[in-house]
Enzyme design. Structure first.
Site, short mmCIF file in Angstrom:
data_model
loop_
_atom_site.label_atom_id
_atom_site.label_comp_id
_atom_site.label_asym_id
_atom_site.label_seq_id
_atom_site.Cartn_x
_atom_site.Cartn_y
_atom_site.Cartn_z
CD GLU A 212 122.34 -3.56 -71.75
OE1 GLU A 212 122.40 -2.97 -72.83
OE2 GLU A 212 123.33 -4.04 -71.18
CG HIS B 183 125.59 6.41 -73.19
ND1 HIS B 183 126.32 5.32 -72.80
CD2 HIS B 183 124.34 5.95 -73.41
CE1 HIS B 183 125.54 4.25 -72.80
NE2 HIS B 183 124.32 4.60 -73.16
CG ASP C 40 129.69 -2.90 -70.22
OD1 ASP C 40 130.32 -2.07 -70.90
OD2 ASP C 40 128.59 -3.39 -70.58
NE ARG D 80 144.55 0.02 -86.25
CZ ARG D 80 144.54 -1.20 -85.74
NH1 ARG D 80 145.66 -1.79 -85.44
NH2 ARG D 80 143.41 -1.84 -85.54
CE LYS E 256 131.14 1.87 -70.06
NZ LYS E 256 130.44 0.98 -71.01
CG HIS F 261 126.26 3.46 -67.91
ND1 HIS F 261 126.95 4.52 -68.42
CD2 HIS F 261 126.37 2.46 -68.83
CE1 HIS F 261 127.46 4.19 -69.61
NE2 HIS F 261 127.12 2.94 -69.88
C1 BG6 Z 1 127.28 0.70 -72.80
C2 BG6 Z 1 127.72 -0.69 -72.49
O1 BG6 Z 1 128.04 1.65 -72.09
O2 BG6 Z 1 125.91 0.86 -72.45
C3 BG6 Z 1 126.86 -1.70 -73.19
O3 BG6 Z 1 129.08 -0.87 -72.86
C4 BG6 Z 1 125.40 -1.45 -72.91
O4 BG6 Z 1 127.22 -3.03 -72.81
C5 BG6 Z 1 125.04 0.01 -73.16
O5 BG6 Z 1 124.63 -2.30 -73.74
C6 BG6 Z 1 123.61 0.31 -72.70
O6 BG6 Z 1 123.27 1.62 -73.09
P1 BG6 Z 1 121.76 2.00 -73.36
O7 BG6 Z 1 121.79 3.48 -73.65
O8 BG6 Z 1 121.31 1.18 -74.54
O9 BG6 Z 1 120.99 1.66 -72.13
#
Ligand code: BG6
Length: 492
Positions: A215, A177, A234, A47, A147, A239
């Site tokens: 995490e 991912h 999330d 933007r 996402k 995932h």
């Molecule tokens: C993302 C989430 O999709 O994945 C985050 O939105 C998360 O909250 C992240 O921290 C974790 O990805 P990775 O590859 O670091 O395990």
């Protein structure tokens, strides 16, 4: 892809967090490693009215910060920066799309075009509609959706429907991912490249499966997004369910996109619904309070900047799931993910059933079971625990591990998930991307669990930052006679 064709990659949300931390560094690597032909371009859109040079300076900073210093080569960086351009695009402003069309049409309009929507999902539909109105959806165009793809089934359906009215399903690349991670790819290799595991991969041999994405980080300045999202939407909805699918699916008849996605869909559709009381008794949701991570004091979730002081958003979710198929009936799949946990660790732990009889020593009771740990973080690889005889006069058995460590075995830099996924988008290979029906099936299973949590009116359980989550996560497994993998490790 090296030696492929020229392409244009357009990134909406071009100076946002995802583009800065992940996409620009990944594209730097692809360019450095010879995957861009000389006339390929990366056009960032946003933007703000940035000049091309200002965007190049932004991209340079992003690469200097997020590419490993050892991989940052000045001439590769300059060559990458030369490919970059910036066009001001407000999603609601039709004339901006015409300006973008003009920039794109300066090169061959029939070349592959990738539109990466690294924006808020509520902009996806209008971006696609305005792209279409400006004639940007050429035959060789692809659109990539990041996402979160909606916040529930209804909003996901709306996105699917409106984006689907502009782009054909074969043009839509929905990113998760985790599917781009090396170990997840290796799970396919392990399961379907070896004859060894398939006969064991079923209820008769496996007692339970634990899928963990733990995490140490907290909300990292993303409270705006996270506080209205929570761990279930999330992490679990996407995932963890994708990891479950890759683990539990039947052998596809080929590695082709729809063959793989058909099998994943069957897993999602076979998930036993968790509704009302069943949802409450099969899940634990938690929220971290103040604690310490690696010896450093960290605040509780409610004290994080931008989090509502009475927030009941879960930062931890555990679900005991069942895949109701002949292969998996009765095998619990424990899925858990949380922030501010004891370690950064992502893994799939497979516990095998015990031997039918311990012939070695009546006093020893039952023998420790075989266990396979498929590790995504921190040290990517596969470890198989077996029992071996301890050297010495007595017949003593001890668990030892057969370890395949990807880094030391292959000695090459593994691709980052986004590098791989961008490569696959440019190639037009949909295998690592979610189809609309997978997304729907995932939300269909997740929605009633979130509804049950909301209806119960109960707040999430507290856990200390730096721990492994609420104590009820341990009791949920204990009720089934199971223990978490880290407890077994700690007991050794
Ligand atoms: C993302 C989430 O999709 O994945 C985050 O939105 C998360 O909250 C992240 O921290 C974790 O990805 P990775 O590859 O670091 O395990």
């Amino acid at each position: 892809m090296a030696g492929g064709e020229n392409f244009d990659m357009v990134i909406f949300g071009g100076v946002g967090d995802l583009a800065t931390r992940k996409l620009l560094p990944a594209l730097y690597y692809l360019n450095r490693d010879g995957h861009f032909l000389s006339h390929s371009r990366v056009i960032a859109c946003g933007r703000s009215g940035l000049a091309r040079e200002a965007f190049q300076a932004h991209a340079e900073q992003a690469c200097r910060r997020y590419v490993r210093a050892a991989d940052l080569d000045d001439s590769a960086l300059q060559s990458f920066l030369q490919r970059l351009d910036y066009v001001r695009v407000d999603a609601a402003e039709k004339s901006h799309f015409e300006a973008l069309a003009e920039t794109l049409n300066r090169q061959d309009p029939d070349r592959t075009r990738v539109y990466f929507l690294a924006t808020r999902p509520d902009l996806f539909a209008s971006l696609c509609e305005n792209m279409s109105a400006a004639g940007l959806n050429t035959a060789a165009s692809r659109v990539v959706l990041e996402k979160p793809l909606g916040t529930d089934l209804a909003s996901a359906n709306e996105i699917n429907c409106r984006v689907g009215a502009v782009f054909a399903e074969e043009q839509i690349f929905r990113i998760d991912h985790y599917l781009g991670k090396e170990t997840v790819q290796n799970l396919m290799a392990l399961r379907f490249g070896n004859a060894l595991f398939e006969p064991l991969w079923r209820r008769t041999n496996i007692s339970d499966v634990q899928i963990t994405v733990a995490e140490q980080v907290g909300v990292e300045g993303r409270a705006d997004y996270y506080d209205s999202t929570g761990a279930m939407r999330d992490m679990v909805q996407n995932h963890l369910l994708q990891l479950l699918c890759m683990f539990a699916m039947e052998p596809p008849c080929s590695n082709e996109a729809n063959a793989v996605r058909d099998e994943k869909l069957k897993v999602l559709r076979a998930l036993k619904p968790l509704v009302g009381q069943a949802a409450l008794s099969h899940t634990v949701r938690g929220q971290y309070r103040a604690g310490a991570i690696n010896g450093q004091a960290v605040p509780g979730y409610l004290d994080e900047d931008g989090v509502a002081t009475d927030s009941s958003t879960e930062t931890y979710a555990l679900i005991k799931a069942h895949v109701d198929t002949w292969r998996w009936a009765g095998v619990p799949f424990y899925l858990r993910s949380g922030k501010r946990l004891a370690e950064r660790r992502a893994e799939i732990v497979v516990n095998f059933r015990p031997v039918p009889l311990n012939i070695f020593s009546k006093d020893m009771g039952s023998l420790p079971v075989n266990r396979m740990v498929i590790r995504l973080h921190p040290d990517e690889g596969v470890r198989l625990n077996v029992l071996a005889k301890q050297p010495g006069p007595a017949m003593r058995l001890k668990p030892v591990s057969l370890h395949l460590d990807f880094a030391s075995t292959f000695k090459v830099r593994p691709l980052d998930a986004y590098e791989r996924l961008l490569t696959e988008v440019i190639r037009g290979n949909l295998t690592l991307f979610m189809r609309n029906d997978e997304l729907e099936a995932a939300w269909r299973w997740v929605d009633p669990i979130i509804a049950a949590w909301q209806d119960s009116g109960e707040p999430p359980r507290s856990y200390n930052a730096g721990s492994w989550g609420p104590s009820s996560a341990v009791s949920l497994l204990a009720r089934d006679g199971m223990v978490w993998h880290e407890e077994v490790e700690d007991a050794r």
